[in-house]
Motif scaffolding. Structure first.
Motif, mmCIF file in Angstrom:
data_model
loop_
_atom_site.group_PDB
_atom_site.id
_atom_site.type_symbol
_atom_site.label_atom_id
_atom_site.label_comp_id
_atom_site.label_asym_id
_atom_site.label_seq_id
_atom_site.Cartn_x
_atom_site.Cartn_y
_atom_site.Cartn_z
ATOM 1 N N LYS A 63 35.223 -100.251 -11.709
ATOM 2 C CA LYS A 63 35.400 -99.221 -10.689
ATOM 3 C C LYS A 63 35.580 -97.854 -11.340
ATOM 4 C CE LYS A 63 37.572 -102.253 -7.257
ATOM 5 N NZ LYS A 63 38.808 -102.525 -6.466
ATOM 6 N N GLY A 64 35.073 -96.823 -10.678
ATOM 7 C CA GLY A 64 35.213 -95.463 -11.191
ATOM 8 C C GLY A 64 34.096 -95.029 -12.118
ATOM 9 N N CYS A 65 33.192 -95.957 -12.453
ATOM 10 C CA CYS A 65 32.043 -95.584 -13.285
ATOM 11 C C CYS A 65 30.989 -94.877 -12.438
ATOM 12 C CB CYS A 65 31.418 -96.824 -13.927
ATOM 13 S SG CYS A 65 32.379 -97.534 -15.273
ATOM 14 N N ALA A 66 30.131 -94.129 -13.103
ATOM 15 C CA ALA A 66 28.972 -93.548 -12.425
ATOM 16 C C ALA A 66 28.157 -94.674 -11.800
ATOM 17 C CB ALA A 66 28.120 -92.771 -13.424
ATOM 18 N N ASP A 67 27.568 -94.384 -10.654
ATOM 19 C CA ASP A 67 26.767 -95.390 -9.954
ATOM 20 C C ASP A 67 25.602 -95.835 -10.831
ATOM 21 O OD1 ASP A 67 25.509 -96.976 -8.082
ATOM 22 O OD2 ASP A 67 24.685 -95.308 -6.936
ATOM 23 N N LEU A 68 25.493 -97.133 -11.014
ATOM 24 C CA LEU A 68 24.403 -97.693 -11.812
ATOM 25 C C LEU A 68 23.046 -97.239 -11.305
ATOM 26 C CD1 LEU A 68 23.234 -99.688 -13.903
ATOM 27 C CD2 LEU A 68 23.584 -101.515 -12.205
ATOM 28 N N TYR A 69 22.924 -97.059 -9.980
ATOM 29 C CA TYR A 69 21.625 -96.766 -9.377
ATOM 30 C C TYR A 69 21.417 -95.281 -9.089
ATOM 31 C CZ TYR A 69 21.860 -101.792 -8.950
ATOM 32 O OH TYR A 69 21.983 -103.124 -9.238
ATOM 33 N N ASN A 70 22.331 -94.441 -9.567
ATOM 34 C CA ASN A 70 22.111 -92.996 -9.528
ATOM 35 C C ASN A 70 20.813 -92.693 -10.293
ATOM 36 O OD1 ASN A 70 22.188 -90.231 -10.565
ATOM 37 N ND2 ASN A 70 24.299 -90.153 -9.867
ATOM 38 N N PRO A 71 19.920 -91.878 -9.732
ATOM 39 C CA PRO A 71 18.662 -91.598 -10.445
ATOM 40 C C PRO A 71 18.851 -91.129 -11.885
ATOM 41 C CG PRO A 71 18.524 -90.767 -8.205
ATOM 42 C CD PRO A 71 19.948 -91.226 -8.406
ATOM 43 N N LYS A 72 19.916 -90.363 -12.139
ATOM 44 C CA LYS A 72 20.179 -89.892 -13.507
ATOM 45 C C LYS A 72 20.566 -91.056 -14.415
ATOM 46 C CE LYS A 72 21.611 -85.174 -12.263
ATOM 47 N NZ LYS A 72 21.383 -85.286 -10.812
ATOM 48 N N THR A 73 21.364 -91.987 -13.899
ATOM 49 C CA THR A 73 21.723 -93.167 -14.684
ATOM 50 C C THR A 73 20.484 -93.989 -14.989
ATOM 51 O OG1 THR A 73 23.840 -93.252 -13.494
ATOM 52 C CG2 THR A 73 23.249 -95.158 -14.810
ATOM 53 N N VAL A 74 19.683 -94.248 -13.967
ATOM 54 C CA VAL A 74 18.474 -95.053 -14.132
ATOM 55 C C VAL A 74 17.551 -94.426 -15.171
ATOM 56 C CG1 VAL A 74 16.418 -95.942 -12.985
ATOM 57 C CG2 VAL A 74 18.619 -96.012 -11.802
ATOM 58 N N ARG A 75 17.353 -93.098 -15.081
ATOM 59 C CA ARG A 75 16.479 -92.432 -16.060
ATOM 60 C C ARG A 75 17.029 -92.567 -17.473
ATOM 61 N NH1 ARG A 75 15.844 -88.402 -12.076
ATOM 62 N NH2 ARG A 75 17.401 -87.060 -13.044
ATOM 63 N N SER A 76 18.344 -92.447 -17.616
ATOM 64 C CA SER A 76 18.953 -92.497 -18.945
ATOM 65 C C SER A 76 18.839 -93.870 -19.590
ATOM 66 C CB SER A 76 20.434 -92.093 -18.863
ATOM 67 O OG SER A 76 20.569 -90.750 -18.472
ATOM 68 N N THR A 77 18.692 -94.920 -18.782
ATOM 69 C CA THR A 77 18.528 -96.255 -19.369
ATOM 70 C C THR A 77 17.154 -96.424 -20.010
ATOM 71 O OG1 THR A 77 17.584 -97.389 -17.424
ATOM 72 C CG2 THR A 77 19.997 -97.217 -17.548
ATOM 73 N N MET A 78 16.192 -95.596 -19.645
ATOM 74 C CA MET A 78 14.824 -95.674 -20.186
ATOM 75 C C MET A 78 14.211 -97.064 -20.014
ATOM 76 S SD MET A 78 13.826 -92.731 -21.214
ATOM 77 C CE MET A 78 12.461 -93.075 -22.333
ATOM 78 N N GLY A 79 14.583 -97.748 -18.929
ATOM 79 C CA GLY A 79 14.029 -99.071 -18.664
ATOM 80 C C GLY A 79 14.904 -100.220 -19.114
#
Length: 270
Positions: A147-163
């Motif tokens: 809890k309290g982490c950035a949303d896994l599915y935030n577009p910025k999070t998704v982009r940062s995972t690079m797949g």
């Protein structure tokens, strides 16, 4: 199929996925750009729609992907629609709408020889995404977001995972519930601390080791700290005062990789 109007109901629902409450309500999220869409498709993620710029056509990299048993709808849209849906300042010519999937968390315990990275209140989407990418690159068993982490599915999070989001288990849950269960099944919890008794490079990360990384501002919460078995310190002989969460996690993940895969080789002179 093509959609040309910004007022189309489906377009409006896709635009809403920029907001967390709508991602949760629809149980879907966006992936943007050729690389991320390709990774999602190749990994067999539950891709509902691929929307592409009708003037440019389906990107060559996506045209001949194998059929992985998922029925994906391919829809040509206008550049204006792409721009409206996209969170990026420079929109890509293709994006995907993906249904959320989360497997059982105990899958993480099936690879006891590889570490699990646990995030406790890491709020920066770039850090969360980078840590997932480092976990993937280093061969970790998976990632747990408390809890309290950035949303896994935030577009910025998704982009940062690079797949990398599609390459290993990433679980969201309540750490006060999950971590005691992990410990009962043999996991050791280790975190970084300025008061750590051992240098990070002298700690044994083999076996079932769960690495806990705290928030950028306050570190690991008191509730989680109370469950941690050991604390290590990352030596910093230079003048920098600290490392961000992604850097600290990456250092420990690759030290764990070195111990698993390379320590015997290095001792043997290879």
């Amino acid at each position: 199929m093509e959609i040309l109007s910004l007022q189309n109901a489906r377009v409006k629902s896709w635009v809403q996925l920029q907001e967390k409450k709508h991602r949760e309500k629809q149980s879907k999220y966006l992936v943007e750009g050729i690389h991320l869409v390709q990774e999602a498709l190749l990994a067999g993620a539950d891709v509902e729609v691929v929307a592409y710029d009708r003037d440019q056509g389906i990107p060559a990299e996506l045209r001949n992907l194998p059929d992985l048993g998922r029925k994906v709808e391919w829809i040509g849209v206008t550049e204006a629609i792409i721009a409206k849906i996209s969170d990026a300042s420079t929109p890509q010519p293709v994006l995907g709408i993906v249904r959320k999937e989360q497997g059982p968390w105990d899958k993480l315990l099936q690879n006891a020889g590889r570490p699990v990275i646990v995030l406790d209140g890491v709020q920066d989407p770039g850090n969360v995404g980078t840590i997932i990418r480092s976990a993937d690159a280093s061969g970790a068993a998976g990632v747990v977001l408390g809890k309290g982490c950035a949303d896994l599915y935030n577009p910025k999070t998704v982009r940062s995972t690079m797949g990398s989001l599609f390459h290993l288990p990433v679980i969201e849950g309540d750490l006060e519930e999950l971590l005691p269960q992990a410990k009962e099944r043999g996991a050791r919890l280790v975190t970084t601390s300025l008061e750590g008794k051992a240098a990070a490079f002298h700690y044994d990360y083999t076996g079932s080791c769960w690495i806990v990384i705290g928030s950028e501002g306050r570190g690991v919460s008191p509730e989680v700290t109370a469950m941690v078995n050991d604390a290590v310190i990352i030596p910093m002989p230079g003048r920098a005062e600290s490392l961000n969460a992604a850097m600290a996690a990456t250092i420990l993940l690759f030290e764990a990789l070195r111990q698993r895969e390379y320590s015997q080789r290095s001792q043997g002179g290879l």
